[in-house]
Design an enzyme around this catalytic site. Sequence first.
Site, PDB file in Angstrom:
ATOM      1  N   CYS A  56       0.800  -1.237   0.000  1.00 51.24           N
ATOM      2  CA  CYS A  56       0.000   0.000   0.000  1.00 51.24           C
ATOM      3  C   CYS A  56       0.829   1.282   0.000  1.00 51.24           C
ATOM      4  CB  CYS A  56      -0.979   0.008   1.167  1.00 51.24           C
ATOM      5  SG  CYS A  56      -1.218  -1.544   1.998  1.00 51.24           S
ATOM      6  N   ARG A  67       6.930 -10.819   5.952  1.00 60.18           N
ATOM      7  CA  ARG A  67       6.511 -10.537   7.325  1.00 60.18           C
ATOM      8  C   ARG A  67       7.137 -11.565   8.252  1.00 60.18           C
ATOM      9  NH1 ARG A  67       0.134  -9.259   6.144  1.00 60.18           N
ATOM     10  NH2 ARG A  67       0.527  -7.611   4.626  1.00 60.18           N
ATOM     11  N   GLN A  79       0.965 -11.160  -2.680  1.00 62.56           N
ATOM     12  CA  GLN A  79      -0.444 -10.774  -2.620  1.00 62.56           C
ATOM     13  C   GLN A  79      -0.931 -10.413  -4.017  1.00 62.56           C
ATOM     14  OE1 GLN A  79       0.102  -7.482   0.185  1.00 62.56           O
ATOM     15  NE2 GLN A  79      -1.197  -8.594   1.621  1.00 62.56           N
ATOM     16  N   ASP A 133      -2.570  -8.046  -5.052  1.00 64.08           N
ATOM     17  CA  ASP A 133      -2.980  -6.804  -4.420  1.00 64.08           C
ATOM     18  C   ASP A 133      -3.495  -5.796  -5.440  1.00 64.08           C
ATOM     19  OD1 ASP A 133      -3.301  -5.380  -2.166  1.00 64.08           O
ATOM     20  OD2 ASP A 133      -1.176  -5.097  -1.714  1.00 64.08           O
ATOM     21  N   HIS A 151      -4.995  -1.457  -5.137  1.00 60.92           N
ATOM     22  CA  HIS A 151      -5.518  -0.348  -4.346  1.00 60.92           C
ATOM     23  C   HIS A 151      -6.349   0.529  -5.255  1.00 60.92           C
ATOM     24  CE1 HIS A 151      -2.177  -1.828  -1.872  1.00 60.92           C
ATOM     25  NE2 HIS A 151      -3.088  -1.659  -0.936  1.00 60.92           N
ATOM     26  N   LYS A 185     -14.660  -3.453   6.567  1.00 61.85           N
ATOM     27  CA  LYS A 185     -14.169  -4.394   5.556  1.00 61.85           C
ATOM     28  C   LYS A 185     -15.142  -5.523   5.300  1.00 61.85           C
ATOM     29  CE  LYS A 185     -11.459  -6.898   8.952  1.00 61.85           C
ATOM     30  NZ  LYS A 185     -10.319  -7.752   9.179  1.00 61.85           N
ATOM     31  N   HIS A 233      -8.373  -1.359  -0.255  1.00 57.55           N
ATOM     32  CA  HIS A 233      -7.413  -2.456  -0.462  1.00 57.55           C
ATOM     33  C   HIS A 233      -8.237  -3.677  -0.825  1.00 57.55           C
ATOM     34  CE1 HIS A 233      -4.486  -0.491   2.474  1.00 57.55           C
ATOM     35  NE2 HIS A 233      -5.642  -0.013   2.902  1.00 57.55           N
TER      36      HIS A 233
END
Length: 657
Positions: free
Chosen positions: A337, A366, A384, A386, A388, A472, A518
């Site tokens: 992000c 992580r 991910q 991912d 945005h 979410k 996200h």
Amino acid sequence: MIQITLPDGAVREYESGVTALDVARSISEGLARKVLAAEVNGDVWDAFRPIETDSHLKLLTWDDKGGKSTFWHSSAHLMAEALQSIFPDTKFAIGPPVENGFYYDIDLGDAKLTEADLAQIEAKMKELAKTGSVYSRKSVPKAEAIAYFTDKQDPYKVELLEGLQDGQITFYTQGDFTDLCRGPHIPSTAPIKAIKLTNIAGAYWRGDEKNKMLTRIYGITFPKQQELDEYLHLLEEAKKRDHRKLGKELGLFTFSEKVGAGLPMWLPKGAMLRERLQRFLQEKQLEIGYLPVVTPHIGHKDLYVTSGHWDKYGKDSFRPITTPHEGEEFLLKPMNCPHHCEIYKSSPRSYKDLPLRLAEFGTVYRYEQSGELHGLTRVRGFTQDDAHLFCRPEQVKEEFKKVIELVIFVLNTLDFGEFTAQISLRDQNDRSKYIGSEQNWEIAEQAIIEAAGEMNLKTVTEYGEAAFYGPKLDFMVKDALGRSWQLGTIQVDYNLPERFELEYIDSDNSRKRPVMIHRAPFGSVERFVAVLLEHCAGKLPLWLVPDQVAILPVSEKYEAYARQVADQLRKSEVRPFIDDRNEKIGKKIREAELNKFPYMLVVGEKEADSGTVSVRKQGGTDEGVKTIVDFAAEVKTLVTTQMQGKPANISSGTEAA
Ligand SMILES: [Zn+2]
Ligand SMILES: [Zn+2]
């Protein structure tokens, strides 16, 4: 008199000191028999504990998470009682409930437990449960509690007590066993009908390897024998479907201690599978207006100070990477992000540019404790899917609907027919922990609820489960064994646009903050592949499977023809594999079945002479002789159908084109 508010909003009056069990009985005896615990003003309590003030009350049964965990926690005490009666010198450490069942860490001195001991403990537990002893709760002063366990020579409990403040110490007793415990517990041992002790392991006292290694006994209990039988059957099935086992058998991925724990390496077949998944989503995303971006694997520490991640997660993350001279500090990227926010900022944005949808298969790192790592589901590095979405506040609902549509498309294409979604909203009472304006939250929460409704999504709503930065929607899939997995997620975020001071120029020339969404339909590629493998027991959908077709020449003489068939299939975008070992054809067929190839093509003299192949589908159905062209066309049609998001049949090999 006090007022008790039930979940449906009904308010009933009772005398102060009423228990949840009393309340249940005042509704019906049948309900009272099922009550295991109660939620009193949000905390899980003993159903037999007196309630003295006006309260919100929810009765918990086996069908509630809190009911189950109370049942299992109480079972841990029952196991301790059995242990104490069989091995009177046992010292007890801790015995909490876990996701499925419970454990107790105990010190048996020099004794070692065997499987036979487990059976004996189980039998004793059943005997004790039948007596239906009640669990009783008692508050005791700290000094008295310490004296009790000192007298019992239980050093672990004494150590735990020394760390507690006076005034919060409670004892629970059932039968001859008393434990230091915060509770809560079920009313009596009677509902514990089916018992299985599943495993013995070692565990350090307080999780510290400098401490003594204790014996951990795992178990699980149920109110009915049938439920235990079903659970054990599921456990067996799950073992067969373990993605770590399947990943090895299918040659998809591997781990190396030298590379590092929790860092999967994808083998050629796995890498191709990943690429296929990736391409599938990327193509779909291009179609619906996403723009691809690529960002580096590290970022300046300041980036994460701005995003707030450093403050919140920094101490539990991989240490910063420093440069040799300038004294700069970089972090391995824990999320994409912040990078995407900087891309947003790289150019002035107008209301006409929004929504701006930036997508990246971004690999993030992580830190997870080594004991927590598990196959592809808990790793230290993962990718991910991912994206945005930066949009105007009034666009949130429309964007949400589009993402929901995409997630449903993805899940259907991968044969996860059964899924639900959880809408996570703010705590209804305490709004102090959330950032962003009241008005924006209202808009976003309403937008999610409406979007889910308009998309006919099956949802549950949880209050207090929203992130501090926004509400979410999480997608939960049920796999073939009925297990729930959380996969895709969509989150609204007011925090990062604020922290990064993102802006757009609105139609009236004023500067406004965009809203950020996200979203990741797979969640992570690693986790998704793991869940998919376990769901389909390794029989991947035809469009995704690394090798769609095994070509099996009956002898060496026909290898040249087999290669010719393979070339022709490849030209038609079918993925073949040739088994050219010097083995009997029967053995080749058996092994091709085991390796879960959707199709097997047997080629010998007859086929070579006529330019054909003998087709077998996985599971043994004979499809007869076909020309190579016809066969390739059939496979292609099936793949196209599957990729259109129609519910695909898992073992596509058994579904006719
Ligand atoms: Zn307890
Ligand atoms: Zn994000």
